[in-house]
Design an enzyme around this catalytic site. Sequence first.
Site, PDB file in Angstrom:
ATOM      1  N   GLY A  93       1.230  -1.229   0.124  1.00 34.53           N
ATOM      2  CA  GLY A  93      -0.291   0.132   0.029  1.00 34.53           C
ATOM      3  C   GLY A  93       1.353   1.353  -0.156  1.00 34.53           C
ATOM      4  N   PRO A  94       1.609   1.466   0.383  1.00 34.49           N
ATOM      5  CG  PRO A  94       2.354   1.540   2.971  1.00 34.49           C
ATOM      6  CD  PRO A  94       1.889   0.432   2.290  1.00 34.49           C
ATOM      7  CG  ASP A  95       6.249   0.165  -1.659  1.00 36.35           C
ATOM      8  OD1 ASP A  95       6.459   1.375  -0.482  1.00 36.35           O
ATOM      9  OD2 ASP A  95       5.909  -0.218  -1.400  1.00 36.35           O
TER      10      ASP A  95
ATOM     11  N   GLY B 153     -15.610  -7.009  10.978  1.00 33.17           N
ATOM     12  CA  GLY B 153     -15.210  -8.068  11.510  1.00 33.17           C
ATOM     13  C   GLY B 153     -14.610  -9.008  11.355  1.00 33.17           C
TER      14      GLY B 153
ATOM     15  CD  GLU C 249      -2.069  -9.969  -0.581  1.00 30.47           C
ATOM     16  OE1 GLU C 249      -2.642  -9.736   0.152  1.00 30.47           O
ATOM     17  OE2 GLU C 249      -1.764  -9.823  -1.840  1.00 30.47           O
TER      18      GLU C 249
ATOM     19  NE  ARG D  11      -3.956   1.407   0.458  1.00 32.56           N
ATOM     20  CZ  ARG D  11      -4.726   0.146   0.285  1.00 32.56           C
ATOM     21  NH1 ARG D  11      -5.224  -0.858  -0.176  1.00 32.56           N
ATOM     22  NH2 ARG D  11      -3.933  -0.802   1.045  1.00 32.56           N
TER      23      ARG D  11
END
Length: 167
Positions: free
Chosen positions: A31-33, A63, A97, A35
């Site tokens: 994400g930080p790279d 949840g 993943e 997104r």
Amino acid sequence: MDSEKGTSTAFNSSSTTIPGGEYDVFLSFRGPDTRETFTDYLYTSLKDAGVRTFQDNNDLRIGEEIGPELLEAITQSKISIPIFSKDYASSKWCLRELSQMVECKRTTRQMILPIFYDVEPFQVRHQSGSYEEAFRNHESCFQESTVKEWKEALREVGALKGFREKS
């Protein structure tokens, strides 16, 4: 997915005979790279083209456990697209993943289309540069068998013909 992770997306479901297929493509990214830049653009373009897309922050219900949901989304996708960026290997979730993608490639012949974003394929394949540094950290936190599995997944996917993208 955690704050390190990303999204999913795929091609037209009629173009493949892979079983399952709740999603067309799964995008794996840190994400930080990427997104808010490359991955957001790719995700939006695929959605606009009618591609069924899994996105971590939209498709997970409050949840629910993030880990199992993500791994199931990979299994239910026809194509996986890992977006290898400088810090991809620093994320345990990205590596989990990727291992799941490789497993699906072996068992269901799921296609993997890697994108090398500001990294060279050899850095991924041989875990050099920032990937080597990330694994020094992982080796002190995870079992040897887990680290070995992640390295093998990077070697295998890093050897695939992919796309290169510069920021």
